[in-house]
Design a protein around this motif. Structure first.
Motif, PDB file in Angstrom:
ATOM      1  N   UNK A   1       0.825  -1.211   0.000  1.00 62.27           N
ATOM      2  CA  UNK A   1       0.000   0.000   0.000  1.00 62.27           C
ATOM      3  C   UNK A   1       0.858   1.259   0.000  1.00 62.27           C
ATOM      4  N   UNK A   2       2.017   1.185   0.662  1.00 59.33           N
ATOM      5  CA  UNK A   2       2.900   2.358   0.715  1.00 59.33           C
ATOM      6  C   UNK A   2       3.960   2.335  -0.378  1.00 59.33           C
ATOM      7  N   UNK A   3       3.915   1.322  -1.257  1.00 61.39           N
ATOM      8  CA  UNK A   3       4.813   1.197  -2.412  1.00 61.39           C
ATOM      9  C   UNK A   3       6.292   1.215  -2.013  1.00 61.39           C
ATOM     10  N   UNK A   4       6.611   0.483  -0.931  1.00 60.91           N
ATOM     11  CA  UNK A   4       7.993   0.414  -0.463  1.00 60.91           C
ATOM     12  C   UNK A   4       8.726  -0.822  -0.972  1.00 60.91           C
ATOM     13  N   UNK A   5       8.019  -1.760  -1.591  1.00 61.14           N
ATOM     14  CA  UNK A   5       8.638  -3.026  -2.001  1.00 61.14           C
ATOM     15  C   UNK A   5       9.237  -2.914  -3.396  1.00 61.14           C
ATOM     16  N   UNK A   6      10.482  -3.362  -3.541  1.00 63.15           N
ATOM     17  CA  UNK A   6      11.114  -3.492  -4.852  1.00 63.15           C
ATOM     18  C   UNK A   6      10.889  -4.941  -5.303  1.00 63.15           C
ATOM     19  N   UNK A   7       9.823  -5.159  -6.060  1.00 62.53           N
ATOM     20  CA  UNK A   7       9.430  -6.524  -6.419  1.00 62.53           C
ATOM     21  C   UNK A   7      10.467  -7.201  -7.311  1.00 62.53           C
TER      22      UNK A   7
ATOM     23  N   UNK B   1       9.311  12.170   1.123  1.00 55.61           N
ATOM     24  CA  UNK B   1       9.821  13.536   1.258  1.00 55.61           C
ATOM     25  C   UNK B   1      10.441  14.068  -0.027  1.00 55.61           C
ATOM     26  N   UNK B   2      10.388  13.250  -1.096  1.00 56.49           N
ATOM     27  CA  UNK B   2      10.927  13.667  -2.379  1.00 56.49           C
ATOM     28  C   UNK B   2      12.407  13.423  -2.542  1.00 56.49           C
ATOM     29  N   UNK B   3      13.032  12.717  -1.582  1.00 57.89           N
ATOM     30  CA  UNK B   3      14.466  12.424  -1.667  1.00 57.89           C
ATOM     31  C   UNK B   3      14.680  11.206  -2.557  1.00 57.89           C
ATOM     32  N   UNK B   4      15.589  11.317  -3.520  1.00 60.03           N
ATOM     33  CA  UNK B   4      15.855  10.221  -4.461  1.00 60.03           C
ATOM     34  C   UNK B   4      17.070   9.416  -4.017  1.00 60.03           C
ATOM     35  N   UNK B   5      16.914   8.095  -4.024  1.00 60.43           N
ATOM     36  CA  UNK B   5      17.991   7.172  -3.667  1.00 60.43           C
ATOM     37  C   UNK B   5      18.357   6.345  -4.892  1.00 60.43           C
ATOM     38  N   UNK B   6      19.647   6.094  -5.075  1.00 60.23           N
ATOM     39  CA  UNK B   6      20.114   5.195  -6.132  1.00 60.23           C
ATOM     40  C   UNK B   6      20.788   4.000  -5.476  1.00 60.23           C
TER      41      UNK B   6
ATOM     42  N   UNK C   1      24.379  -2.936  -1.139  1.00 60.73           N
ATOM     43  CA  UNK C   1      23.617  -2.553  -2.323  1.00 60.73           C
ATOM     44  C   UNK C   1      23.024  -1.146  -2.215  1.00 60.73           C
ATOM     45  N   UNK C   2      23.240  -0.463  -1.076  1.00 60.74           N
ATOM     46  CA  UNK C   2      22.801   0.920  -0.840  1.00 60.74           C
ATOM     47  C   UNK C   2      21.280   1.099  -0.886  1.00 60.74           C
ATOM     48  N   UNK C   3      20.535   0.047  -0.510  1.00 62.02           N
ATOM     49  CA  UNK C   3      19.079   0.157  -0.446  1.00 62.02           C
ATOM     50  C   UNK C   3      18.685   1.191   0.603  1.00 62.02           C
ATOM     51  N   UNK C   4      17.659   2.016   0.340  1.00 59.14           N
ATOM     52  CA  UNK C   4      17.074   2.827   1.407  1.00 59.14           C
ATOM     53  C   UNK C   4      16.551   1.872   2.495  1.00 59.14           C
ATOM     54  N   UNK C   5      16.782   2.144   3.779  1.00 55.39           N
ATOM     55  CA  UNK C   5      16.420   1.198   4.844  1.00 55.39           C
ATOM     56  C   UNK C   5      14.966   0.727   4.797  1.00 55.39           C
TER      57      UNK C   5
END
Length: 273
Positions: free
Chosen positions: A71-77, A146-151, A189-193
């Motif tokens: 629902x919060x679209x946090x999963x990288x499927x 918050x609009x912060x982009x992570x790579x 892999x530098x994933x956002x936590x």
């Protein structure tokens, strides 16, 4: 009373597992072994049956968490499916290895694992992320609320090798692979936590399906004990997922470190003596 106690353990395991992406087995297994075998609430449970119970629990912990994080679209499927490919043979191999462990050996090895995981959680914030893996692998981006982009990113071959090892440990001890995978996703892999935790719980759900099939085939699942564990874990995971979106998990991780270290030292002593 005993079944209520088991349900409360599963509730706590579900909350902590979903909050920090561990799956919950690191809570359920040592607590159930202590209450079941040492306090004789469940004298018919062996280490193998406790592991079987844990992997059944993690299906519902993973499912509940996955539905919430979707629902919060946090999963990288896409990443989760790649990790799952590596974990399939690992979980099956680990479940096969599990059948040869007696209680002292299980306590010793599981205690060492808990101490290692506790230490890893303790120092993970002090370790610097390694950019080599993202520079030599597929890259992905994530924009938080918050609009912060992570790579972030990873070489696919390395991810498959890593998740094979994680899957083997998961199958052997009945714990969610997130206890090893989340720190690796963040540091290597530098994933956002928050993405790491959510993707880890998606993989926990998928790998637990394979893991449980292996343990069902081996006769390790005590079906009469699964109902309170499933109910407690599902509710706990819903609550833990909600907390993950609102709270910092640092305090919970710190408490978990202490609990895991104490349980680990105690298991090692029991295994040696």
């Amino acid at each position: 009373m005993a079944f209520l106690l088991l349900g409360l353990i599963a509730l706590c395991a579900g909350i902590v597992g979903a909050l920090v992406g561990l799956g919950g087995g690191v809570i359920l297994i040592p607590a159930t072994l202590f209450i079941g075998l040492e306090l004789q609430f469940f004298p018919d449970l062996t280490p193998q049956r406790v592991v079987g119970l844990s992997v059944i629990m993690m299906i519902f912990t993973g499912l509940s968490s996955t539905l919430s994080y979707m629902k919060s679209k946090q999963i990288d499927f896409k990443s989760g499916l790649i990790f799952f490919i590596g974990s399939i043979p690992g979980t099956m191999f680990g479940a096969w290895l599990n059948k040869s462990l007696d209680l002292p050996s299980f306590n010793l090895l599981f205690g060492i694992l808990l101490i290692v995981l506790s230490t890893l959680l303790l120092v993970k914030d002090k370790l610097k992320p390694i950019s080599w893996f993202i520079d030599h692998g597929t890259k992905r981006t994530f924009i938080d609320k918050n609009g912060i982009e992570y790579e972030y990113g990873f070489p696919i071959w390395f991810a498959i090798v890593l998740t094979f090892v994680v899957g083997m440990i998961s199958g052997l001890f009945g714990i969610g692979g997130g206890s090893l995978l989340v720190p690796a996703m963040v540091l290597l892999f530098l994933f956002p936590p928050h993405v790491a935790v959510a993707t880890s719980m998606f993989m926990v759900f998928l790998s637990s399906l394979v893991n449980s099939a292996s343990h069902i085939y081996l006769g390790n699942v005590p079906w009469s004990y699964t109902i309170p564990v499933i109910i407690g874990a599902y509710i706990g995971a819903k609550f833990g997922s909600a907390l993950n979106k609102k709270l910092s998990s640092k305090t919970v991780v710190m408490v978990l470190q202490v609990v895991m270290m104490i349980m680990g030292i105690r298991s090692v002593i029991e295994g040696l003596l």
